[in-house]
Design a protein around this motif. Structure first.
Motif, PDB file in Angstrom:
ATOM      1  N   ALA A 197       0.839  -1.201   0.000  1.00  0.00           N
ATOM      2  CA  ALA A 197       0.000   0.000   0.000  1.00  0.00           C
ATOM      3  C   ALA A 197       0.878   1.257   0.000  1.00  0.00           C
ATOM      4  O   ALA A 197       2.080   1.193   0.242  1.00  0.00           O
ATOM      5  N   SER A 198       0.241   2.392  -0.272  1.00  0.00           N
ATOM      6  CA  SER A 198       0.999   3.649  -0.279  1.00  0.00           C
ATOM      7  C   SER A 198       0.307   4.704   0.572  1.00  0.00           C
ATOM      8  O   SER A 198      -0.928   4.788   0.599  1.00  0.00           O
ATOM      9  N   ILE A 199       1.144   5.466   1.273  1.00  0.00           N
ATOM     10  CA  ILE A 199       0.640   6.564   2.101  1.00  0.00           C
ATOM     11  C   ILE A 199       1.358   7.838   1.676  1.00  0.00           C
ATOM     12  O   ILE A 199       2.572   7.836   1.442  1.00  0.00           O
ATOM     13  N   LEU A 200       0.598   8.929   1.580  1.00  0.00           N
ATOM     14  CA  LEU A 200       1.176  10.249   1.297  1.00  0.00           C
ATOM     15  C   LEU A 200       1.014  11.123   2.536  1.00  0.00           C
ATOM     16  O   LEU A 200      -0.103  11.275   3.048  1.00  0.00           O
ATOM     17  N   VAL A 201       2.133  11.680   3.023  1.00  0.00           N
ATOM     18  CA  VAL A 201       2.108  12.600   4.168  1.00  0.00           C
ATOM     19  C   VAL A 201       2.362  14.007   3.640  1.00  0.00           C
ATOM     20  O   VAL A 201       3.375  14.262   2.993  1.00  0.00           O
ATOM     21  N   GLU A 203       9.442  -1.246   5.118  1.00  0.00           N
ATOM     22  CA  GLU A 203       9.726  -2.657   4.783  1.00  0.00           C
ATOM     23  C   GLU A 203       8.809  -3.130   3.658  1.00  0.00           C
ATOM     24  O   GLU A 203       9.187  -3.943   2.832  1.00  0.00           O
ATOM     25  N   GLU A 204       7.595  -2.638   3.658  1.00  0.00           N
ATOM     26  CA  GLU A 204       6.585  -3.098   2.695  1.00  0.00           C
ATOM     27  C   GLU A 204       5.713  -1.910   2.325  1.00  0.00           C
ATOM     28  O   GLU A 204       5.309  -1.137   3.197  1.00  0.00           O
ATOM     29  N   GLY A 205       5.432  -1.751   1.025  1.00  0.00           N
ATOM     30  CA  GLY A 205       4.640  -0.596   0.588  1.00  0.00           C
ATOM     31  C   GLY A 205       5.526   0.619   0.327  1.00  0.00           C
ATOM     32  O   GLY A 205       6.748   0.519   0.293  1.00  0.00           O
ATOM     33  N   THR A 206       4.898   1.779   0.153  1.00  0.00           N
ATOM     34  CA  THR A 206       5.636   3.013  -0.172  1.00  0.00           C
ATOM     35  C   THR A 206       5.073   4.185   0.623  1.00  0.00           C
ATOM     36  O   THR A 206       3.857   4.349   0.712  1.00  0.00           O
ATOM     37  N   LEU A 207       5.995   4.973   1.156  1.00  0.00           N
ATOM     38  CA  LEU A 207       5.623   6.189   1.878  1.00  0.00           C
ATOM     39  C   LEU A 207       6.130   7.386   1.086  1.00  0.00           C
ATOM     40  O   LEU A 207       7.315   7.475   0.766  1.00  0.00           O
ATOM     41  N   ALA A 222      -3.599   0.638  11.208  1.00  0.00           N
ATOM     42  CA  ALA A 222      -5.039   0.391  11.011  1.00  0.00           C
ATOM     43  C   ALA A 222      -5.295  -0.102   9.589  1.00  0.00           C
ATOM     44  O   ALA A 222      -6.136  -0.975   9.361  1.00  0.00           O
ATOM     45  N   TYR A 223      -4.557   0.461   8.621  1.00  0.00           N
ATOM     46  CA  TYR A 223      -4.720   0.019   7.231  1.00  0.00           C
ATOM     47  C   TYR A 223      -4.390  -1.473   7.132  1.00  0.00           C
ATOM     48  O   TYR A 223      -5.124  -2.243   6.492  1.00  0.00           O
ATOM     49  N   LYS A 277      -3.171  -5.738   0.769  1.00  0.00           N
ATOM     50  CA  LYS A 277      -1.834  -5.138   0.674  1.00  0.00           C
ATOM     51  C   LYS A 277      -1.567  -4.390   1.974  1.00  0.00           C
ATOM     52  O   LYS A 277      -2.499  -3.984   2.681  1.00  0.00           O
ATOM     53  N   ARG A 278      -0.280  -4.228   2.255  1.00  0.00           N
ATOM     54  CA  ARG A 278       0.106  -3.670   3.546  1.00  0.00           C
ATOM     55  C   ARG A 278       1.149  -2.573   3.378  1.00  0.00           C
ATOM     56  O   ARG A 278       1.802  -2.473   2.354  1.00  0.00           O
TER      57      ARG A 278
END
Lengths: 381, 48
Positions: free
Chosen positions: A80-84, A109-113, A348-349, A356-357
């Motif tokens: 998964a991806s998170i945008l800050v 480790e997993e996904g994209t920030l 929580a996601y 996906k994580r």
């Protein structure tokens, strides 16, 4: 004989002399104001795998003061991806510092920030008029001080002027006061052919669409007398995620309220990004007394310590929406709230088990950051 | 476009202020005019 300054005679020579003094003042002031256009250094930590520019997503802001860096932290495994979004409002410094802390520490480790520390980059190049705010504040680290700009809520008028009488938010038809035309958090989803600020918000919206960002977290601060404070605001689509994160935060000992994004207040990230993209849009607020109307002297100390005797008095009269005692609301506490909120939204996601994580590590705990964030900022070099 | 019209008006006023500064025969009025010049030049050069 009494001295009468208004009787002093002037001539061409005195005119040249006062002009010279005025030009000297101009040079000194210009150097001071222009120094705010130089960004504070950010030292990417081990988790940053690459950087991009916001203009990579919308050419229309390339070479302008609206273009800004995006730090990307990619995990070994896709996910998964998170945008800050830090620095949406440049006078809300815990958003910027939280973004910097993530860039300099976090490992994915997993996904994209994706982290944007200066979302409204232009806002960092000036201060708000008539607020007597400091231009900078300093955070002590074990190896030396780090200085950050304390900017404006809005785009620098040098980059977008004049303000209209009324700001029309085109996609909703909502009218706001003219000055809001430079408030990026009233211009989402933005327009490619809009004004300067609308182009920047359009670039952020395009980034979210192109990268398929799953969760967007916009970091803010507000005055202690403002009702939406120490709060997590979520679009209705993001409510399951936000409510789970809120319970996790309460378990960690961090009280936070959950507020639904108002349906009829347009232009804000938590409303428009949720309506116009597939991201789960959220926003967090902490208490910054340096922004409030009840504050005393507005200086660097107030920004960093968050201590103010007038706010203590206001709390005694029950006029605030957060507790306020002699300890105030130090910036370390405000940043720890934001960063812990981001970590819990990511957790929580994963708990929602959507296939996906995103796993983010190497971030200090709430208690550790609450004591002193300076320990977790990189050595200035 | 509006920005350039604004800067044009600013330049015009600036010329009048400088002219006033060099034709005025009171020192205090000259100092007043010089003080007005500073923010106008900062804006004309798009610094502040």
């Amino acid at each position: 004989m009494k001295f009468q300054p208004d009787q002093l005679k002037g001539n061409r020579i005195t005119a040249i002399a006062v002009c010279t003094v005025a030009l000297l003042c101009l040079v000194v002031l210009a150097r001071e104001f222009l120094s705010m256009r130089k960004a504070e250094p950010i030292y990417p930590g081990p988790g940053v795998t690459r950087t991009a520019m916001l203009s990579d997503y919308f050419e229309g802001i390339k070479g302008t003061a609206g273009d800004t860096e995006i730090y990307i932290l990619e995990g070994k495994k896709p996910g998964a991806s998170i945008l800050v979004l830090g620095g949406t409002h440049a006078n809300e410094p815990s958003g910027l510092l939280s973004a910097v802390l993530l860039i300099e520490n976090a490992v994915v480790e997993e996904g994209t920030l994706y982290v944007i520390p200066h979302t409204n980059n232009s806002g960092f190049t000036c201060t708000d008029p008539q607020e007597a705010a400091p231009m900078r504040f300093t955070i002590d680290t074990p190896t030396g001080p780090r200085t950050f700009r304390y900017g404006s809520r809005s785009t620098n008028p040098v980059h977008q002027w004049p303000d209209p009488e009324l700001y029309l938010h085109v996609s909703s038809g909502q009218s706001l006061s003219g000055a809001e035309t430079r408030n990026i958090n009233r211009t989402y989803p933005g327009r490619p052919n809009g004004n300067f600020t609308e182009k920047v918000s359009y670039a952020v919206t395009t980034l979210i669409r192109q990268e398929g960002i799953d969760v967007t977290i916009d970091l803010h601060e507000a005055a202690p007398e403002y009702p939406t404070i120490n709060a997590l605001v979520a679009h209705e689509n993001a409510m399951p995620l936000a409510s789970m994160a809120m319970f996790n935060l309460a378990m960690e000992g961090m009280e936070i309220s959950l507020e639904p994004s108002p349906q009829n207040l347009h232009g804000l990230t938590h409303r428009e990004l949720g309506d116009h993209t597939n991201t789960w849009a959220t926003l967090m607020e902490t208490a910054n007394p340096a922004q409030g109307r009840l504050r005393g002297k507005t200086d660097e100390r107030l920004v960093v310590t968050g201590q103010d005797k007038f706010y203590q008095m206001a709390a005694k009269y029950g006029n605030l929406y957060v507790p306020f005692d002699e300890r105030g609301h130090p910036i370390s506490g405000r940043v720890s709230r934001h960063v812990t909120g981001i970590m819990q939204l990511a957790q929580a996601y994963n708990d929602l088990d959507l296939g996906k994580r995103i796993v983010i590590t190497n971030v200090p705990t709430y208690e550790e950051m609450n004591q002193d964030i300076g320990r977790y900022l990189a050595t200035p070099h | 476009m509006m920005m350039y019209i604004y800067l044009g008006i600013l330049l015009l006023i600036l010329v009048f202020v400088i002219r006033y500064l060099f034709t005025e025969n009171k020192l205090l009025s000259q100092i007043d005019a010089a003080l007005v010049l500073i923010p106008m030049l900062l804006r004309l050069f798009l610094i502040k």
